[in-house]
Enzyme design. Structure first.
Site, PDB file in Angstrom:
ATOM      1  N   HIS A   1     -10.251  -6.149  -2.594  1.00 29.55           N
ATOM      2  CA  HIS A   1     -11.343  -5.788  -1.675  1.00 29.55           C
ATOM      3  C   HIS A   1     -12.405  -5.048  -2.499  1.00 29.55           C
ATOM      4  O   HIS A   1     -12.241  -3.870  -2.814  1.00 29.55           O
ATOM      5  CB  HIS A   1     -10.828  -4.882  -0.546  1.00 29.55           C
ATOM      6  CG  HIS A   1      -9.853  -5.553   0.355  1.00 29.55           C
ATOM      7  ND1 HIS A   1     -10.217  -6.618   1.156  1.00 29.55           N
ATOM      8  CD2 HIS A   1      -8.539  -5.329   0.597  1.00 29.55           C
ATOM      9  CE1 HIS A   1      -9.147  -7.013   1.857  1.00 29.55           C
ATOM     10  NE2 HIS A   1      -8.124  -6.256   1.527  1.00 29.55           N
TER      11      HIS A   1
ATOM     12  N   GLU B   1       0.800  -1.241   0.000  1.00 29.16           N
ATOM     13  CA  GLU B   1       0.000   0.000   0.000  1.00 29.16           C
ATOM     14  C   GLU B   1       0.829   1.286   0.000  1.00 29.16           C
ATOM     15  O   GLU B   1       0.710   2.114   0.898  1.00 29.16           O
ATOM     16  CB  GLU B   1      -0.965  -0.003   1.196  1.00 29.16           C
ATOM     17  CG  GLU B   1      -1.932  -1.166   1.173  1.00 29.16           C
ATOM     18  CD  GLU B   1      -2.936  -1.148   2.323  1.00 29.16           C
ATOM     19  OE1 GLU B   1      -2.751  -0.365   3.275  1.00 29.16           O
ATOM     20  OE2 GLU B   1      -3.909  -1.919   2.261  1.00 29.16           O
TER      21      GLU B   1
ATOM     22  N   ASP C   1     -12.394 -10.046  -0.904  1.00 27.25           N
ATOM     23  CA  ASP C   1     -13.706 -10.073  -0.242  1.00 27.25           C
ATOM     24  C   ASP C   1     -14.615  -9.106  -0.998  1.00 27.25           C
ATOM     25  O   ASP C   1     -14.138  -8.272  -1.765  1.00 27.25           O
ATOM     26  CB  ASP C   1     -13.644  -9.801   1.273  1.00 27.25           C
ATOM     27  CG  ASP C   1     -12.888  -8.570   1.701  1.00 27.25           C
ATOM     28  OD1 ASP C   1     -12.695  -7.657   0.866  1.00 27.25           O
ATOM     29  OD2 ASP C   1     -12.496  -8.502   2.882  1.00 27.25           O
TER      30      ASP C   1
ATOM     31  N   GLU D   1      -6.313 -10.729  -1.152  1.00 30.41           N
ATOM     32  CA  GLU D   1      -7.164 -10.438   0.010  1.00 30.41           C
ATOM     33  C   GLU D   1      -8.625 -10.307  -0.417  1.00 30.41           C
ATOM     34  O   GLU D   1      -9.338  -9.385   0.028  1.00 30.41           O
ATOM     35  CB  GLU D   1      -6.707  -9.142   0.705  1.00 30.41           C
ATOM     36  CG  GLU D   1      -5.240  -9.121   1.085  1.00 30.41           C
ATOM     37  CD  GLU D   1      -4.811  -7.845   1.810  1.00 30.41           C
ATOM     38  OE1 GLU D   1      -5.674  -7.071   2.267  1.00 30.41           O
ATOM     39  OE2 GLU D   1      -3.595  -7.643   1.941  1.00 30.41           O
TER      40      GLU D   1
ATOM     41  N   ASN E   1       2.190  -5.552  -3.001  1.00 30.03           N
ATOM     42  CA  ASN E   1       0.768  -5.793  -2.738  1.00 30.03           C
ATOM     43  C   ASN E   1       0.034  -4.471  -2.510  1.00 30.03           C
ATOM     44  O   ASN E   1       0.530  -3.614  -1.782  1.00 30.03           O
ATOM     45  CB  ASN E   1       0.679  -6.667  -1.470  1.00 30.03           C
ATOM     46  CG  ASN E   1      -0.687  -7.245  -1.208  1.00 30.03           C
ATOM     47  OD1 ASN E   1      -1.275  -7.856  -2.099  1.00 30.03           O
ATOM     48  ND2 ASN E   1      -1.204  -7.061   0.000  1.00 30.03           N
TER      49      ASN E   1
HETATM   50  C1  XIL Z   1      -6.418  -6.008   8.406  1.00 31.67           C
HETATM   51  C2  XIL Z   1      -6.819  -7.155   9.313  1.00 31.67           C
HETATM   52  O1  XIL Z   1      -7.768  -7.937   8.645  1.00 31.67           O
HETATM   53  C3  XIL Z   1      -7.390  -6.622  10.613  1.00 31.67           C
HETATM   54  O2  XIL Z   1      -7.614  -7.694  11.535  1.00 31.67           O
HETATM   55  C4  XIL Z   1      -6.418  -5.618  11.236  1.00 31.67           C
HETATM   56  O3  XIL Z   1      -7.016  -5.040  12.384  1.00 31.67           O
HETATM   57  C5  XIL Z   1      -6.075  -4.526  10.235  1.00 31.67           C
HETATM   58  O4  XIL Z   1      -5.551  -5.111   9.063  1.00 31.67           O
HETATM   59  N1  XIL Z   1      -5.015  -4.531   3.710  1.00 31.67           N
HETATM   60  C6  XIL Z   1      -4.048  -5.362   4.213  1.00 31.67           C
HETATM   61  C7  XIL Z   1      -4.333  -6.194   5.400  1.00 31.67           C
HETATM   62  O5  XIL Z   1      -2.994  -5.489   3.585  1.00 31.67           O
HETATM   63  O6  XIL Z   1      -3.186  -6.427   6.182  1.00 31.67           O
HETATM   64  C8  XIL Z   1      -5.417  -5.593   6.253  1.00 31.67           C
HETATM   65  O7  XIL Z   1      -5.739  -6.535   7.291  1.00 31.67           O
HETATM   66  C9  XIL Z   1      -6.630  -5.268   5.423  1.00 31.67           C
HETATM   67  C10 XIL Z   1      -6.283  -4.261   4.352  1.00 31.67           C
END
Ligand code: XIL
Length: 380
Positions: A252, A169, A283, A281, A213
């Site tokens: 996401h 990020e 969802d 990741e 990522n």
């Molecule tokens: C999130 C986790 O799911 C949570 O439990 C934590 O409190 C915060 O981080 N992008 C990412 C992940 O790369 O590491 C993040 O995970 C969600 C967004």
């Protein structure tokens, strides 16, 4: 005979030798984990695609949760337990317990591990951010601390990590996009720190695949500006000889924005640079009645949610260099979404009681079809 058949044949041959060895009196080794034939991981195996999930290693005490984690996925990512805040809560005192536990679970279940994440502006230890803020840690010391962190962590898990999310990020959500000058790391150490992290990680474990990522880097922003920026940046990294092997699109999604139509072509253009790609990741969130029940408030969302999951996996399946499709948790009750996006939820493959939802069945069905036609992964 294709390569995969040869490999399979080779393993079968080996099994025969092992069986003969056992018959001759040697102690039998641990049985190889056999996932259910209709599990996501088994259905994806013919294409070489790994299906994964973020896991909270300490939830592995819960039998229902553990069953799904082992049965359905062929790669796992610690949701938080390899982040700097967790592994070094006090300066100089490491806590690898969560990561080690997940690595052991993965080994017992024939899974590969995605390490997440070495260089990020969030979830940093308090001692580090406080020290930088009050001036007791200057920029030279900060660089040395980061070097040590990356080296120590990658060394601790050496040989046990398939893909590392080295940097996470760094790009802005604006148009045009670019490396965020206000990012904690960039402010203090400049943009070169990202390449440094890749070099240090590679030195510590030359066999791990090293990923950049980020979210919205496969067209999710509508303009494709963020993807364009990451594409130009990674091209430069490769030209500079930086050891980067892949791009991870977090994936996401949110039903209110629709499905990003550029996803497949964006993944493909990263792949055309010779990189691996992954959905890291996934969802798909939507508005819900409340965080406990997570019933979508718009009934069309019950169609849009599985649809977007399916389209995302299809985009990955269509790109041979897309080697893993990881969801960010598999049960709505454990998902990070309700805590981070007010009013939203229903973002995963299983409901709040861990019953599979439409999105699960859609992926299952599509993987079954893909086994008879989707291109086999390259080099997975
Ligand atoms: C999130 C986790 O799911 C949570 O439990 C934590 O409190 C915060 O981080 N992008 C990412 C992940 O790369 O590491 C993040 O995970 C969600 C967004």
């Amino acid at each position: 005979m294709n390569v995969r058949r040869l490999v399979t044949f080779g393993i079968a041959g080996l099994a025969t030798i092992v069986a003969i060895g056992t018959a001759a009196g040697a102690a039998p080794g641990p049985a190889k984990f056999q996932p259910p034939a209709d599990s996501l991981r088994a259905l994806a195996a013919p294409t070489g695609l790994r299906i994964g999930s973020a896991i909270d290693p300490f939830d592995l005490n819960t039998p229902n949760y553990t069953q799904v984690a082992g049965d359905q996925f062929s790669t796992v990512t610690p949701e938080n337990e390899m982040k700097w805040q967790v592994v070094e809560p006090t300066q100089g005192t490491y806590d690898w317990s969560g990561g080690d536990r997940l690595v052991a679970f993965a080994k017992a279940h024939g899974q590969l591990v995605r390490g997440h994440t070495l260089l990020w502006h969030n979830q940093l230890p308090n001692w580090l951010t406080t020290g930088v803020a009050n001036g007791t840690i200057d920029n030279t010391q900060l660089l040395a601390l980061l070097h040590k962190h990356v080296t120590d962590e990658v060394t601790h898990f050496k040989g046990k990590i398939w893909q590392w999310d080295v940097a996470n990020e760094f790009f802005t959500d604006s148009n045009p996009s670019g490396i965020n000058p206000n990012n904690f790391w960039i402010t203090h150490l400049g943009t070169g720190v990202i390449a440094d992290a890749f070099r240090w990680a590679h030195a510590a474990d030359p066999n791990a695949l090293l990923f950049y990522n980020d979210y919205n880097i496969a067209g999710e922003d509508g303009t494709n500006a963020k993807s364009d920026a990451v594409y130009a940046w990674v091209q430069q990294m490769l030209a500079d000889g930086v050891p980067i092997n892949g791009i991870g699109d977090q994936g996401h999604l949110d039903t209110q924005y629709g499905f990003p139509t550029a996803m497949q072509s964006d993944l493909q253009r990263y792949a055309d640079l010779g990189l691996k790609v992954a959905i890291t990741e996934a969802d798909v969130r939507t508005f819900v009645n409340n965080a406990t029940e997570q019933v979508p408030t718009d009934h069309l969302a019950t169609f849009a949610q599985p649809y977007e999951f399916l389209k995302m996996m299809q985009a990955c399946l269509a790109v041979r260099a897309c080697i893993s499709f990881t969801v960010w948790g598999y049960g709505d009750a454990d998902s990070w979404i309700p805590g981070f996006f007010t009013g939203e939820g229903y973002a995963t493959l299983y409901d709040v009681n861990l019953a599979p939802k439409a999105a699960y069945f859609d992926l299952q069905q599509d993987l079954q079809i893909a086994a008879h036609g989707a291109p086999e992964r390259t080099g997975s």
